[in-house]
Motif scaffolding. Sequence first.
Motif, PDB file in Angstrom:
ATOM      1  N   LYS A  93       0.811  -1.218   0.000  1.00 62.09           N
ATOM      2  CA  LYS A  93       0.000   0.000   0.000  1.00 62.09           C
ATOM      3  C   LYS A  93       0.845   1.269   0.000  1.00 62.09           C
ATOM      4  O   LYS A  93       0.488   2.272  -0.631  1.00 62.09           O
ATOM      5  CB  LYS A  93      -0.921   0.017   1.229  1.00 62.09           C
ATOM      6  CG  LYS A  93      -2.003  -1.038   1.239  1.00 62.09           C
ATOM      7  CD  LYS A  93      -2.787  -0.960   2.549  1.00 62.09           C
ATOM      8  CE  LYS A  93      -3.833  -2.057   2.644  1.00 62.09           C
ATOM      9  NZ  LYS A  93      -4.558  -2.011   3.938  1.00 62.09           N
ATOM     10  N   THR A  94       1.975   1.231   0.713  1.00 62.42           N
ATOM     11  CA  THR A  94       2.702   2.479   0.985  1.00 62.42           C
ATOM     12  C   THR A  94       4.021   2.613   0.235  1.00 62.42           C
ATOM     13  O   THR A  94       4.335   3.703  -0.267  1.00 62.42           O
ATOM     14  CB  THR A  94       2.976   2.590   2.496  1.00 62.42           C
ATOM     15  OG1 THR A  94       3.740   1.440   2.923  1.00 62.42           O
ATOM     16  CG2 THR A  94       1.672   2.632   3.285  1.00 62.42           C
ATOM     17  N   GLU A  95       4.795   1.575   0.147  1.00 62.48           N
ATOM     18  CA  GLU A  95       6.161   1.695  -0.362  1.00 62.48           C
ATOM     19  C   GLU A  95       6.307   1.430  -1.857  1.00 62.48           C
ATOM     20  O   GLU A  95       7.302   1.843  -2.449  1.00 62.48           O
ATOM     21  CB  GLU A  95       7.086   0.740   0.403  1.00 62.48           C
ATOM     22  CG  GLU A  95       7.135   0.993   1.903  1.00 62.48           C
ATOM     23  CD  GLU A  95       8.063   0.035   2.617  1.00 62.48           C
ATOM     24  OE1 GLU A  95       8.919  -0.561   1.936  1.00 62.48           O
ATOM     25  OE2 GLU A  95       7.934  -0.133   3.847  1.00 62.48           O
ATOM     26  N   LEU A  96       5.345   0.739  -2.451  1.00 61.01           N
ATOM     27  CA  LEU A  96       5.514   0.329  -3.842  1.00 61.01           C
ATOM     28  C   LEU A  96       4.557   1.011  -4.802  1.00 61.01           C
ATOM     29  O   LEU A  96       4.461   0.624  -5.965  1.00 61.01           O
ATOM     30  CB  LEU A  96       5.339  -1.199  -3.955  1.00 61.01           C
ATOM     31  CG  LEU A  96       6.225  -2.050  -3.042  1.00 61.01           C
ATOM     32  CD1 LEU A  96       5.988  -3.524  -3.310  1.00 61.01           C
ATOM     33  CD2 LEU A  96       7.695  -1.704  -3.245  1.00 61.01           C
ATOM     34  N   ILE A  97       3.846   2.004  -4.341  1.00 65.56           N
ATOM     35  CA  ILE A  97       2.892   2.701  -5.199  1.00 65.56           C
ATOM     36  C   ILE A  97       3.627   3.324  -6.393  1.00 65.56           C
ATOM     37  O   ILE A  97       4.657   3.991  -6.238  1.00 65.56           O
ATOM     38  CB  ILE A  97       2.165   3.806  -4.409  1.00 65.56           C
ATOM     39  CG1 ILE A  97       1.256   3.181  -3.351  1.00 65.56           C
ATOM     40  CG2 ILE A  97       1.333   4.694  -5.347  1.00 65.56           C
ATOM     41  CD1 ILE A  97       0.119   2.364  -3.922  1.00 65.56           C
TER      42      ILE A  97
END
Length: 563
Positions: free
Chosen positions: A180-184
């Motif tokens: 959700k947060t690091e690979l957007i």
Amino acid sequence: MLSRFVSGSVRNLEREYSCTVRLLDDSEYTCTIQRDAKGQYLFDLICHHLNLLEKDYFGIRYVDPDKQRHWLELTRSIVKQMKSQHPFTMCLRVKFYPPDPAALKEEITRYLVFLQIKRDLYHGRLLCKTSDAALLAAHILQAEIGNYDPGKHPEGYSSKFQFFPKHSEKLERRISDIHKTELIGQAPETSERNFLQKAQMLETYGVDPHPCKDVSGNPAFLAFTPFGFVVLQGNKRVHFLKWNEVTKLKFEGKTFHVYANQREMTLTYFAPTPEACKHLWKCGVENQAFYKLEKSSQVRTVSSSNLFFKGSRFRYSGRVAKEVMEQSARIKREPPEIHRAGLVPSRSCPSITHGPRLTSVPRTRRRAVHISIMEGLESLRDSAHSTPVRSVSHGEAFVPRSRSQAADTGERTAVIADEAYGPSDSVPPTPVADHGVEPPAATSRLINGAPRSIEEEESEAGTTTRGDKGGDSGRPREGALAEVEQVNKFVLSVLRLLLVTVGLLFVLLLLLIVLTESDLDVAFLRDIRRTPEFEQFHSEYFCPLRRWCACQLRWVGSLLVSK
């Protein structure tokens, strides 16, 4: 004329075989091959179908009717290698793992290696810490379902997918948080490259374990990686030899030897069958040639035995890693289109904890694999192993328990947890079972160290599992047959020794006759004849012996004439 045409057509049909190759994305490529077609022909067809140029890292694997895995040899006839009845079924797999997979030239090659390593992770061959496992799984999610979308991905969406043999809810939440947060915003090719960069740093990257036993009878797993020869035993990596430290690989029957220049060390292990030992030896010879040599012209034919024992001769045919990298650097073409396969519904049985999951390896029945791993760990922990499996409380690193124990306690068994969980702390696939112990029918079988379900073996071998003829009545005779086989080998060795001795004596006799009776005026013969030692031997021993032999021949001749 018509009958001749019909008979010729029938003969041509008999010379054709249907062949199906299962690719890394679980699609299938089917073709027809001639009876005399070699492995290179089929391999080139598949690479052309995939638009793959960096093909030296890949190979075709098949399973014979005895459930022994083999790599298809490209220089030999396909029909002669396949012992099973047609239609033939094989699999395309990574044969030589790239030392740096992220540095591959073309994206299509990286994608295929990505699929292979994802399989290794799913089948428990690639082990890692919890933090690394969460990052790897998040990269798989990003590459195959894209960015997180609250409308498409409800709470707990990562629990619908299974990336490992087993994992905990806490790990699933960690996977979701990273996704959700690091690979957007990461494109599929970027996530695949990052996945490969992380995977190649793990100690078990490229490990295809072969089950064996050491000289003490303890289970061990041998493997060949891009960096050297590895021995896994219990929960530890007990040996690691770089390729430049390995001087020779040899096998005799079920015995496999590794010779190293490090303190003149020799490692000896015992494979389950002679066929498995020969396959292990061939894999070692090919891996050492591929990763160690500078040029393919340096490849030599390798023999598995010494003078007095019958053995195998094998030669690696192909380019070495350095040549492959140099050739890849010269590739200049438009990148081929890649049809990526997303995560699809699994045909596996429901998970004990989370119900149905989705996985990118749909053909494997994971339930049988789980049972095999757990029962194998129980037997290993209870045995007198040099490095026993650590039993810890729930929530710690690893809890090897059977399904019945888990059901009785109501607790969940976690394979990956928060504690340090590295390759050296983990247990490899199911150990080799002791001879004479029949494994449970529900457990998966071992094919060269990798835990595999019975259904997967049947699908790869292209044959239906048949019951053993005669049931268990022949099992008590295995020990007697083994003893007879050992006696036969000893007798054959003695006969070979006698033949070699007789041959040497015959050669020496011929040389003696040439020295004493021939009129050859050669310099070195003349010098030998003039030595005092030879003159004494000729006058005191050879001449009397010759006269005695002549008398005996005349006496035999007179007897024959009188009759």
